[in-house]
Scaffold this motif. Structure first.
Motif, PDB file in Angstrom:
ATOM      1  N   CYS A  94       0.818  -1.225   0.000  1.00  8.13           N
ATOM      2  CA  CYS A  94       0.000   0.000   0.000  1.00  8.13           C
ATOM      3  C   CYS A  94       0.847   1.268   0.000  1.00  8.13           C
ATOM      4  N   CYS A  95       2.013   1.250   0.684  1.00 11.93           N
ATOM      5  CA  CYS A  95       2.852   2.449   0.685  1.00 11.93           C
ATOM      6  C   CYS A  95       3.239   2.794  -0.738  1.00 11.93           C
ATOM      7  N   ASN A  96       3.677   1.771  -1.481  1.00 14.20           N
ATOM      8  CA  ASN A  96       4.080   2.041  -2.856  1.00 14.20           C
ATOM      9  C   ASN A  96       2.911   2.481  -3.727  1.00 14.20           C
ATOM     10  N   VAL A  97       1.746   1.895  -3.478  1.00 11.76           N
ATOM     11  CA  VAL A  97       0.572   2.279  -4.267  1.00 11.76           C
ATOM     12  C   VAL A  97       0.210   3.734  -3.975  1.00 11.76           C
ATOM     13  N   THR A  98       0.278   4.108  -2.715  1.00  5.81           N
ATOM     14  CA  THR A  98      -0.011   5.503  -2.351  1.00  5.81           C
ATOM     15  C   THR A  98       1.016   6.445  -2.968  1.00  5.81           C
ATOM     16  N   LEU A  99       2.291   6.055  -2.884  1.00  2.37           N
ATOM     17  CA  LEU A  99       3.341   6.892  -3.483  1.00  2.37           C
ATOM     18  C   LEU A  99       3.090   7.071  -4.979  1.00  2.37           C
ATOM     19  N   LYS A 100       2.725   5.961  -5.612  1.00  4.39           N
ATOM     20  CA  LYS A 100       2.444   6.019  -7.048  1.00  4.39           C
ATOM     21  C   LYS A 100       1.333   7.024  -7.333  1.00  4.39           C
ATOM     22  N   ASN A 101       0.271   6.933  -6.581  1.00  3.72           N
ATOM     23  CA  ASN A 101      -0.876   7.813  -6.830  1.00  3.72           C
ATOM     24  C   ASN A 101      -0.563   9.257  -6.451  1.00  3.72           C
ATOM     25  N   ALA A 102       0.178   9.440  -5.355  1.00  7.46           N
ATOM     26  CA  ALA A 102       0.532  10.789  -4.943  1.00  7.46           C
ATOM     27  C   ALA A 102       1.401  11.435  -6.016  1.00  7.46           C
ATOM     28  N   MET A 103       2.337  10.660  -6.523  1.00  7.77           N
ATOM     29  CA  MET A 103       3.241  11.142  -7.563  1.00  7.77           C
ATOM     30  C   MET A 103       2.462  11.480  -8.829  1.00  7.77           C
ATOM     31  N   ASN A 104       1.594  10.575  -9.210  1.00 11.61           N
ATOM     32  CA  ASN A 104       0.763  10.802 -10.396  1.00 11.61           C
ATOM     33  C   ASN A 104      -0.078  12.054 -10.258  1.00 11.61           C
ATOM     34  N   LEU A 105      -0.675  12.190  -9.077  1.00  8.37           N
ATOM     35  CA  LEU A 105      -1.543  13.351  -8.848  1.00  8.37           C
ATOM     36  C   LEU A 105      -0.728  14.637  -8.908  1.00  8.37           C
ATOM     37  N   ALA A 106       0.440  14.615  -8.265  1.00 14.70           N
ATOM     38  CA  ALA A 106       1.257  15.816  -8.229  1.00 14.70           C
ATOM     39  C   ALA A 106       1.684  16.229  -9.633  1.00 14.70           C
ATOM     40  N   ASP A 107       2.042  15.237 -10.439  1.00 18.78           N
ATOM     41  CA  ASP A 107       2.538  15.531 -11.784  1.00 18.78           C
ATOM     42  C   ASP A 107       1.426  15.797 -12.779  1.00 18.78           C
ATOM     43  N   ASN A 108       0.349  15.143 -12.551  1.00 23.16           N
ATOM     44  CA  ASN A 108      -0.567  14.884 -13.653  1.00 23.16           C
ATOM     45  C   ASN A 108      -2.011  15.145 -13.252  1.00 23.16           C
ATOM     46  N   TRP A 109      -2.207  15.993 -12.235  1.00 22.48           N
ATOM     47  CA  TRP A 109      -3.548  16.070 -11.652  1.00 22.48           C
ATOM     48  C   TRP A 109      -4.592  16.617 -12.598  1.00 22.48           C
ATOM     49  N   LYS A 110      -4.170  17.471 -13.510  1.00 23.24           N
ATOM     50  CA  LYS A 110      -5.184  18.052 -14.406  1.00 23.24           C
ATOM     51  C   LYS A 110      -5.799  16.967 -15.272  1.00 23.24           C
ATOM     52  N   ASN A 111      -4.916  16.102 -15.741  1.00 25.32           N
ATOM     53  CA  ASN A 111      -5.405  15.005 -16.558  1.00 25.32           C
ATOM     54  C   ASN A 111      -6.236  14.044 -15.710  1.00 25.32           C
ATOM     55  N   MET A 112      -5.744  13.728 -14.524  1.00 24.05           N
ATOM     56  CA  MET A 112      -6.452  12.753 -13.697  1.00 24.05           C
ATOM     57  C   MET A 112      -7.823  13.245 -13.259  1.00 24.05           C
ATOM     58  N   LEU A 113      -7.920  14.555 -13.039  1.00 21.94           N
ATOM     59  CA  LEU A 113      -9.209  15.086 -12.603  1.00 21.94           C
ATOM     60  C   LEU A 113     -10.079  15.488 -13.788  1.00 21.94           C
ATOM     61  N   GLY A 114      -9.615  15.202 -14.981  1.00 19.74           N
ATOM     62  CA  GLY A 114     -10.401  15.486 -16.167  1.00 19.74           C
ATOM     63  C   GLY A 114     -10.516  16.962 -16.454  1.00 19.74           C
ATOM     64  N   LEU A 115      -9.489  17.735 -16.100  1.00 17.83           N
ATOM     65  CA  LEU A 115      -9.567  19.184 -16.274  1.00 17.83           C
ATOM     66  C   LEU A 115      -8.820  19.653 -17.512  1.00 17.83           C
ATOM     67  N   GLU A 116      -8.172  18.708 -18.157  1.00 20.83           N
ATOM     68  CA  GLU A 116      -7.390  19.093 -19.324  1.00 20.83           C
ATOM     69  C   GLU A 116      -8.256  19.057 -20.569  1.00 20.83           C
ATOM     70  N   GLU A 117      -8.512  20.186 -21.067  1.00 22.10           N
ATOM     71  CA  GLU A 117      -9.195  20.202 -22.345  1.00 22.10           C
ATOM     72  C   GLU A 117      -8.289  20.944 -23.301  1.00 22.10           C
ATOM     73  N   ALA A 118      -8.361  20.570 -24.534  1.00 20.43           N
ATOM     74  CA  ALA A 118      -7.405  21.110 -25.506  1.00 20.43           C
ATOM     75  C   ALA A 118      -7.374  22.635 -25.467  1.00 20.43           C
ATOM     76  N   GLY A 119      -6.220  23.166 -25.272  1.00 18.23           N
ATOM     77  CA  GLY A 119      -6.007  24.607 -25.363  1.00 18.23           C
ATOM     78  C   GLY A 119      -6.570  25.422 -24.216  1.00 18.23           C
ATOM     79  N   LYS A 120      -7.166  24.751 -23.242  1.00 19.71           N
ATOM     80  CA  LYS A 120      -7.802  25.509 -22.175  1.00 19.71           C
ATOM     81  C   LYS A 120      -6.938  25.476 -20.913  1.00 19.71           C
ATOM     82  N   VAL A 121      -6.729  26.619 -20.350  1.00 20.72           N
ATOM     83  CA  VAL A 121      -5.940  26.673 -19.133  1.00 20.72           C
ATOM     84  C   VAL A 121      -6.890  26.658 -17.937  1.00 20.72           C
TER      85      VAL A 121
END
Lengths: 613, 257
Positions: A313-340
């Motif tokens: 679980c520690c590694n799974v949490t680290l994985k998700n925390a890392m993903n969220l930190a790097d990639n949260w816009k995509n993960m939360l579905g906030l990335e739309e083309a050209g939109k900030v």
């Protein structure tokens, strides 16, 4: 006993494991005084090559016809010493193992004198037994060259593919309608940022297209009888039962997530979810809009309910925390083309998917999905915190990821079991009350979502498979291998193997490696084509048997029948050597080879005579 | 050594209890050094005769351990163990030796801690009981010998093995017999066979009258006469001589064991 017994005794120091507690030289001197003992010595490690060659040489030099090894446990090392005896021309049934490590030096570490006395007596008992042993001949039994793998998760699929690639027909039986097991829940696979489903699908494709694999989805193995090389199984597919014969069985039934009922506001507040539920949401791109979230580690594990550390679980949490930190816009579905994205519209309601999943759980009361709050405006940053007792990022690369995660401003906050964080609700935020150990003060954190890292737990119906196959479960309900270090994918029962999370928490590479390991162990009897079961079978003295039939009635394997002369006769291939008939025979006409009344009584009685010297 | 250290024989089944005892070692659970273990493939191998012989030979305690009910590696061996040890307990009670000296317990492969606990507890209990007095008490010795003989008796062996089937599957006529009546039958049979064996013990070397036997057996003479009649009809006991008006009986000793 036709010949005079000439017994050799080999006492193992096992480094300091035995020698550090039991006075081995004294024990050897004592062994030399025992009747029929013509040779006794000690070895630093009897199981090492010089120990084994000392057995082989002394058999020849001293004309030994019985061998006693006093060392660790027969459960792991008897086969080694037996084959050593055979190499020197001694029938392997003329060997006795005396356990002076697991059952002596390791359990009497502070009582060196009486442990030494006990070791002497145990050897005396072994010598009394070995004198009475008789050589036995083993029969060869053909092996049906096919396997059944129970469970179609990554471990089971890896095992099935490996066996099938080696040319053995495999029945892969999966209870669900789809292959993939627990991994189907997961979003991304560690590091690669690859979707788990993608990685799975290549495996699934191989399973489905393999000409040596017969896939049974939505099916269960409901009965299994027999022994290594010759199992009769029944596969049930929706009530339709199919009988089949296989040579070996691989158990890969997987594990479940722990449901943290009543812990940290789970099921009380929406947006308090388990790590697995988080994975499902991430995978389906259904994570609610968040501005902050906290992981809480070790929920229900390490003594809170389950005793063990689920370790992944520690590694799974680290994985998700890392993903969220790097990639949260995509993960939360906030990335739309050209939109900030200027701000995150935070959602509070529990996603329908998770509500549905929870409702589906057996025995769980229905609950109404919370009402959706209106989205609100939040800062353009995702705050991530990980409440932990200590992070165990085991594995070669994961410690580095842990460090990187910290660089990404993920906050790691420690708690102790005496001072667990408390979750409540305030306005539209979840509140975590926690004791800050460094600051030595009580603090509060407001978050939008709490993810509880709960352990993997054993399948509740593992007990049924355990009973069906006669293989043991450990205290936490996971399957128990033959030896944790030396035989990690074998069961103590020959012909049945175990892999994946059904024997304890494991990550994907470990589960796959175990699957492959179990397959290679299972392939040994399949490739050899025959097995030579131990010759521990019952024998009926037909002159004494009165034909009362008691043994026939109670034999669990129907291995006894009345022959033309009206007396009992044993079917050797079916007899497993339990000894029930021997204990029951009213005329004492049944002799249990290798465990006769005389042998058992001589061994036990030897302990009742005092040891001198 | 001032304190009494009981000598204990523990039978371990290969698949569960032996593995549990090994796990106690691997986990370093410490327990007293009194246990002397004998490995058997299944606890069902350990007959009442074996455990009673050892108590007769002076063991302070005997413990039989096996897989938990339902978990037996040999499907149901431990259920038979349980019934047979019940019979051994009944016989033991008749001898007068404390029946706590014989224990049956279930230890699984994962119960290292439990194994250490069970041994520790048994040692403690036996220390409380003190040494097995069999070597100092000729009367007890002959009663234990009678218990061993009774445990080898045809009727008791058949009954103790068939108990389970009588309850679950029924007798030869398919009639199921309830547990209570089976236990009643066992109780009576055990007592009868023990007393018959004891009479043979007592009359082995010296002929005895019914009155003398009744005193030893601790029961009314009319019950003893029933045993004597039964033994005579089974050709195990014979009239030796008549002392005045009192018939004296002696066991018919046959060769071999």
């Amino acid at each position: 006993m036709s010949e005079d017994a000439r017994v050799g005794v080999f006492v193992c120091h096992c480094g300091t494991n035995i020698g550090g507690c039991v006075d081995v030289p004294k024990v050897v001197e004592y062994a030399k005084t025992l009747p029929h003992v013509v040779f006794a010595t000690s070895n630093l490690y009897t199981c090492a090559e010089d120990g084994l060659s000392s057995i082989r040489d002394s058999i020849k030099e001293n004309n030994l016809n019985r061998v006693v090894v006093a060392a660790c446990t027969p459960r792991t090392h008897a086969p080694l010493f037996q084959s050593t005896c055979e190499e020197a021309g001694l029938n392997k049934y003329l060997f006795t193992f005396v356990n002076i490590r697991e059952q002596c030096s390791w359990v009497h570490m502070k009582e060196k004198d009486s442990a030494t006395e006990k070791a002497k007596e145990l050897i005396k008992m072994g010598v009394a037994r070995v004198e009475l042993l008789e050589p036995q001949e083993e029969v060869q039994i053909e092996v049906i060259p096919s396997a059944v793998v129970i469970g179609g998760g990554v471990a089971g699929m890896a095992a099935a593919i490996s066996l099938a690639d080696q040319g053995f027909p495999v029945r892969l039986v999966e209870r669900e309608k789809e292959l993939g097991g627990f991994v189907r829940n997961l979003g991304y696979i560690w590091q690669e940022r690859r979707e788990a489903v993608g990685a799975l699908s290549s495996m699934i494709r191989r399973v489905k297209n393999h000409r040596n694999i017969n896939l049974y989805l939505d099916s269960e193995v409901v009965a299994a009888e027999g022994f290594i090389g010759n199992y009769e199984i029944v596969i049930d597919t929706h009530g339709e039962q199919k009988k089949d014969k296989v040579g070996v069985i691989v158990v890969a039934t997987g594990a479940l997530e722990y449901i943290p009922e009543g812990l940290y506001g789970y099921e009380q507040y929406d947006n308090v979810i388990t790590l697995t539920e988080f994975e499902i949401l991430a995978k389906n791109k259904k994570l609610p809009k968040l501005s902050s979230l906290a992981f809480i580690q070790c929920v229900g594990s390490r003594g809170q309910d389950k005793s063990y550390c689920s370790r992944i679980c520690c590694n799974v949490t680290l994985k998700n925390a890392m993903n969220l930190a790097d990639n949260w816009k995509n993960m939360l579905g906030l990335e739309e083309a050209g939109k900030v994205v200027e701000s995150i519209p935070v959602e509070k309601a529990i996603p329908a998917e998770i509500a549905e999943r929870r409702r589906g759980r057996m025995g769980r009361r229905d609950r109404e999905a919370g009402e959706k709050d209106e989205a609100e405006v939040a800062p353009t940053r995702l705050d991530i915190a990980v409440f932990n007792r200590d992070i165990m990022s085991y594995g070669i690369e994961h410690e580095l990821t842990y460090n990187k995660t910290k660089e990404k401003k993920v906050r790691f906050i420690r708690y102790t079991p005496q001072n667990r964080p408390k979750v409540s609700h305030e306005g539209d935020k979840l509140v975590i009350d926690y004791w800050h150990d460094t600051m030595q003060m009580q603090m509060k954190m407001m978050v939008d979502m709490i993810v509880l890292a709960t352990p993997l737990v054993a399948q509740p119906d593992a007990k049924e498979i355990s009973r069906m196959l006669k293989v043991p479960l450990g205290q936490e309900g996971f399957f128990l291998e033959a030896h944790v270090k030396l035989r990690p994918v074998d069961f103590a029962t020959d012909g049945i193997y175990v892999c994946g999370t059904c024997k304890g928490p494991a990550d994907i590479p470990e589960a796959v490696a175990q699957g492959m390991a179990a397959a290679s162990r299972a392939a040994i009897p399949l490739a050899r084509g025959y097995v030579q079961p131990e010759s521990l079978v019952a024998f009926v003295d037909s002159d004494v048997c009165s034909g009362c039939g008691t043994c026939i009635e109670i034999c669990p394997y129907n291995a006894i029948r009345k022959n033309a002369e009206g007396v009992a006769e044993i079917t050797v291939a079916a007899c497993k050597g339990c000894g029930n008939c021997g204990a029951s025979c009213p005329k004492n006409a049944i002799i249990m080879n290798h465990y006769t009344d005389n042998q058992i009584l001589a061994e036990a009685r030897a302990a009742l005579q005092a040891v001198n010297g | 050594m001032s304190e009494f250290e009981p000598k204990i024989i523990i039978f371990l089944c290969n698949w569960c209890s032996y593995a549990g005892a090994d796990l106690a070692g691997v986990s370093r659970y410490q327990y007293p050094t009194n246990a002397r273990t004998v490995r058997v493939m299944c606890s069902t191998r350990v007959s009442p005769q074996i455990v009673l012989e050892l108590l007769k030979d002076g063991a302070d305690g005997v413990m039989v351990t096996g897989c938990h009910p339902g978990d037996c590696h040999y499907i149901n061996g431990n259920y038979y163990t349980e019934r047979r040890m019940e019979m051994a307990h009944r016989l033991l009670k008749l001898t007068g030796l404390e029946s706590q000296r014989l224990r049956l317990d279930w230890v699984s492969a994962s119960e290292g801690e439990k194994y250490a606990g069970v041994v520790t507890d048994f040692v403690k209990e036996l220390k409380g009981l003190g040494p097995n007095p069999v070597h100092k008490d000729a009367k007890l010795a002959s009663r234990l010998k009678a218990a061993v003989d009774a445990s080898k008796n045809f009727r008791l062996k058949v009954l103790s093995s068939k108990e389970i089937n009588l309850i679950s599957k029924g007798n030869a006529y398919g009639e199921k017999i309830n547990q209570q009546s089976v236990e009643g039958i066992m109780e009576q049979a055990t007592e009868d066979e023990f007393k018959a064996s004891l009479i043979l013990q007592l009359t082995n070397k010296k002929s005895q009258s019914v009155k003398e036997l009744a005193k030893e057996l601790g029961e009314p003479t009319d019950r003893t006469i029933e045993h004597v009649v039964s033994l005579r009809s089974r050709n195990l006991l014979a009239l030796d001589h008549i002392d005045g008006a009192t018939p004296k009986y002696k066991a018919i000793v046959t060769g071999g064991a």
